[in-house]
Design a protein around this motif. Structure first.
Motif, PDB file in Angstrom:
ATOM      1  N   SER A  48       0.689  24.681 -21.066  1.00 51.41           N
ATOM      2  CA  SER A  48      -0.420  23.803 -20.673  1.00 51.41           C
ATOM      3  C   SER A  48      -1.423  23.591 -21.793  1.00 51.41           C
ATOM      4  O   SER A  48      -2.120  22.573 -21.816  1.00 51.41           O
ATOM      5  CB  SER A  48      -1.121  24.383 -19.442  1.00 51.41           C
ATOM      6  OG  SER A  48      -1.679  25.666 -19.733  1.00 51.41           O
ATOM      7  N   SER A  77       5.003  16.375 -18.502  1.00 45.65           N
ATOM      8  CA  SER A  77       3.682  16.934 -18.792  1.00 45.65           C
ATOM      9  C   SER A  77       2.855  17.078 -17.517  1.00 45.65           C
ATOM     10  O   SER A  77       2.126  18.076 -17.336  1.00 45.65           O
ATOM     11  CB  SER A  77       2.953  16.036 -19.790  1.00 45.65           C
ATOM     12  OG  SER A  77       2.738  14.738 -19.243  1.00 45.65           O
ATOM     13  N   PHE A  78       2.982  16.113 -16.610  1.00 48.65           N
ATOM     14  CA  PHE A  78       2.251  16.209 -15.337  1.00 48.65           C
ATOM     15  C   PHE A  78       2.772  17.379 -14.493  1.00 48.65           C
ATOM     16  O   PHE A  78       1.991  18.073 -13.820  1.00 48.65           O
ATOM     17  CB  PHE A  78       2.402  14.894 -14.572  1.00 48.65           C
ATOM     18  CG  PHE A  78       1.735  14.894 -13.234  1.00 48.65           C
ATOM     19  CD1 PHE A  78       0.355  14.748 -13.118  1.00 48.65           C
ATOM     20  CD2 PHE A  78       2.485  15.055 -12.073  1.00 48.65           C
ATOM     21  CE1 PHE A  78      -0.251  14.756 -11.879  1.00 48.65           C
ATOM     22  CE2 PHE A  78       1.871  15.065 -10.835  1.00 48.65           C
ATOM     23  CZ  PHE A  78       0.505  14.915 -10.729  1.00 48.65           C
ATOM     24  N   VAL A  91       1.586  20.396 -23.404  1.00 47.20           N
ATOM     25  CA  VAL A  91       1.214  19.237 -22.588  1.00 47.20           C
ATOM     26  C   VAL A  91       0.549  18.126 -23.405  1.00 47.20           C
ATOM     27  O   VAL A  91       0.899  16.950 -23.244  1.00 47.20           O
ATOM     28  CB  VAL A  91       0.309  19.694 -21.415  1.00 47.20           C
ATOM     29  CG1 VAL A  91      -0.294  18.486 -20.703  1.00 47.20           C
ATOM     30  CG2 VAL A  91       1.119  20.520 -20.432  1.00 47.20           C
ATOM     31  N   ASN A 140       0.948  29.054 -19.097  1.00 50.59           N
ATOM     32  CA  ASN A 140      -0.367  28.971 -19.737  1.00 50.59           C
ATOM     33  C   ASN A 140      -0.253  28.445 -21.180  1.00 50.59           C
ATOM     34  O   ASN A 140      -1.046  27.605 -21.615  1.00 50.59           O
ATOM     35  CB  ASN A 140      -1.053  30.343 -19.724  1.00 50.59           C
ATOM     36  CG  ASN A 140      -1.392  30.793 -18.307  1.00 50.59           C
ATOM     37  OD1 ASN A 140      -1.562  29.972 -17.409  1.00 50.59           O
ATOM     38  ND2 ASN A 140      -1.474  32.111 -18.099  1.00 50.59           N
ATOM     39  N   LEU A 160       1.306  20.677 -15.817  1.00 50.35           N
ATOM     40  CA  LEU A 160      -0.085  20.830 -15.393  1.00 50.35           C
ATOM     41  C   LEU A 160      -0.181  21.177 -13.904  1.00 50.35           C
ATOM     42  O   LEU A 160      -1.034  21.983 -13.491  1.00 50.35           O
ATOM     43  CB  LEU A 160      -0.855  19.540 -15.685  1.00 50.35           C
ATOM     44  CG  LEU A 160      -1.165  19.256 -17.159  1.00 50.35           C
ATOM     45  CD1 LEU A 160      -1.898  17.924 -17.282  1.00 50.35           C
ATOM     46  CD2 LEU A 160      -2.000  20.376 -17.765  1.00 50.35           C
ATOM     47  N   TRP A 161       0.670  20.610 -13.102  1.00 52.05           N
ATOM     48  CA  TRP A 161       0.648  20.922 -11.658  1.00 52.05           C
ATOM     49  C   TRP A 161       1.024  22.381 -11.410  1.00 52.05           C
ATOM     50  O   TRP A 161       0.414  23.060 -10.584  1.00 52.05           O
ATOM     51  CB  TRP A 161       1.611  19.992 -10.938  1.00 52.05           C
ATOM     52  CG  TRP A 161       1.681  20.238  -9.465  1.00 52.05           C
ATOM     53  CD1 TRP A 161       0.858  19.748  -8.499  1.00 52.05           C
ATOM     54  CD2 TRP A 161       2.630  21.076  -8.801  1.00 52.05           C
ATOM     55  NE1 TRP A 161       1.226  20.215  -7.258  1.00 52.05           N
ATOM     56  CE2 TRP A 161       2.316  21.022  -7.421  1.00 52.05           C
ATOM     57  CE3 TRP A 161       3.714  21.853  -9.225  1.00 52.05           C
ATOM     58  CZ2 TRP A 161       3.054  21.728  -6.472  1.00 52.05           C
ATOM     59  CZ3 TRP A 161       4.443  22.556  -8.270  1.00 52.05           C
ATOM     60  CH2 TRP A 161       4.102  22.491  -6.914  1.00 52.05           C
ATOM     61  N   ARG A 174       0.571  24.801 -13.463  1.00 48.57           N
ATOM     62  CA  ARG A 174      -0.510  25.656 -13.956  1.00 48.57           C
ATOM     63  C   ARG A 174      -1.675  25.695 -12.979  1.00 48.57           C
ATOM     64  O   ARG A 174      -2.276  26.770 -12.741  1.00 48.57           O
ATOM     65  CB  ARG A 174      -0.982  25.123 -15.322  1.00 48.57           C
ATOM     66  CG  ARG A 174      -2.160  25.887 -15.910  1.00 48.57           C
ATOM     67  CD  ARG A 174      -1.754  27.304 -16.252  1.00 48.57           C
ATOM     68  NE  ARG A 174      -2.872  28.069 -16.787  1.00 48.57           N
ATOM     69  CZ  ARG A 174      -3.819  28.671 -16.069  1.00 48.57           C
ATOM     70  NH1 ARG A 174      -3.762  28.630 -14.733  1.00 48.57           N
ATOM     71  NH2 ARG A 174      -4.789  29.354 -16.646  1.00 48.57           N
ATOM     72  N   THR A 175      -2.002  24.604 -12.369  1.00 47.87           N
ATOM     73  CA  THR A 175      -3.127  24.555 -11.432  1.00 47.87           C
ATOM     74  C   THR A 175      -2.778  25.196 -10.088  1.00 47.87           C
ATOM     75  O   THR A 175      -3.668  25.681  -9.387  1.00 47.87           O
ATOM     76  CB  THR A 175      -3.581  23.111 -11.224  1.00 47.87           C
ATOM     77  OG1 THR A 175      -2.469  22.312 -10.812  1.00 47.87           O
ATOM     78  CG2 THR A 175      -4.172  22.532 -12.505  1.00 47.87           C
ATOM     79  N   GLU A 222      -0.796  27.931  -9.580  1.00 50.46           N
ATOM     80  CA  GLU A 222      -0.059  29.110 -10.040  1.00 50.46           C
ATOM     81  C   GLU A 222       0.223  30.098  -8.902  1.00 50.46           C
ATOM     82  O   GLU A 222       1.340  30.627  -8.779  1.00 50.46           O
ATOM     83  CB  GLU A 222      -0.863  29.795 -11.147  1.00 50.46           C
ATOM     84  CG  GLU A 222      -0.182  31.013 -11.746  1.00 50.46           C
ATOM     85  CD  GLU A 222      -0.981  31.616 -12.888  1.00 50.46           C
ATOM     86  OE1 GLU A 222      -0.599  32.701 -13.355  1.00 50.46           O
ATOM     87  OE2 GLU A 222      -2.011  31.006 -13.282  1.00 50.46           O
TER      88      GLU A 222
END
Length: 288
Positions: free
Chosen positions: A136, A92-93, A140, A133, A96-97, A99-100, A102
């Motif tokens: 996330s 999950s981390f 997530v 997207n 998110l990484w 997605r941030t 991208e």
């Protein structure tokens, strides 16, 4: 002169005897007070009623892999669940990484797609960003919650008490039922054996708890020696014995003032009058 010396020696002996008697009585009273302060322990043992034996049933194993304790097998399964929770949390981390970051991810992915002879590079990158997207937003939170559940269950397996063993067995039983419908045959056998091991561990802990509850209980009663020796106090009164000559008793009473009886403390701390016992002595031949 001889009579005077004899009277003086007799008076001195009488005072010495009375002083020694008072001193012995005082020592006995002090010992009684010290003994009253000593605590007395009275133990009473009562046996609890026997509990009915636990029914083990058919699916019960006393060893894990035929050589290890059942508790060791439960710890192994708890460790695997904890590792699964950690891996899910890292997944999950990672989503998110990605997605941030991208744009950096797209620049790093473009040369790889060109080298792979991909015809539509921009379309592929756009599809990957769209999937990130969606993940996330929907995947997530589910992954994060799943990782917390797995880590909590792994910690529950290490507690080694009856309630925790029952909860962990219920978890393994539910996981086995899910694998029966949605997993392969090997996954089904693995979860079935895990459920049997967890059930055996729960039953063993329950039997140990029942055996401890059926042990005899010892009740300790605390008291003092003063309470236990209250009835014997009257039998242990101090006594003074004084030997008095009949011929000189009247003259001594005239010369010496009359003294009040001495108060002596008994073993209970109360003031008691020491009884005076007079033993007559017959006159000697020299007095005649």
């Amino acid at each position: 002169v001889r009579e005077r010396l004899r009277r003086q020696s007799h008076n001195k002996h009488h005072r010495t005897s009375a002083g020694r008697s008072m001193m012995y009585s005082k020592l006995e009273s002090e010992k009684g007070v010290e003994a009253a302060q000593v605590e007395v322990l009275t133990a009473t043992t009562t046996a609890a009623p026997p509990s009915p034996p636990t029914k083990r049933g058919f699916f019960f194993l006393s060893k894990f892999l035929c050589c290890l304790e059942v508790s060791t097998g439960v710890k192994v399964y708890g460790l695997l669940d904890t590792l699964a929770g950690v891996v899910t949390f890292l997944a999950s981390f990672l989503v998110l990484w990605a997605r941030t970051h991208e744009h950096a991810f797209d620049k790093a992915l473009e040369p790889v797609l060109i080298q792979a002879n991909t015809t539509d590079v921009e379309g592929t990158i756009h599809e990957i960003n769209h999937r990130l997207n969606e993940a996330s937003v929907s995947v997530v939170p589910l992954l994060f919650l799943t990782s917390l559940i797995f880590m909590w269950l792994g910690a529950t397996a290490f507690k080694m008490d009856v309630d925790s063993a029952r909860k962990y067995y219920a978890w393994k039983l539910g996981y086995f039922l899910v694998s029966f419908f949605f997993g392969g045959f090997c996954h089904f056998l693995f979860n079935f054996y895990a459920a049997v091991i967890c059930r055996s561990h729960w039953l063993l802990l329950q039997e140990e708890k029942t055996a401890v509850a059926s042990l005899p209980v010892t009740v300790v009663v605390v008291g003092t020696r003063q309470q236990h020796q209250a009835d014997d106090a009257e039998d242990n009164k101090p006594t003074e014995v004084v030997v008095v000559d009949d011929h000189h008793q009247q003259e001594e009473e005239e010369q010496q003032p009359q003294e009040e009886p001495t108060a002596v403390e008994n073993t209970q701390g109360e003031g008691l009058e020491a009884p005076l016992i007079v033993v007559p002595v017959p006159p000697s031949s020299s007095d005649k």
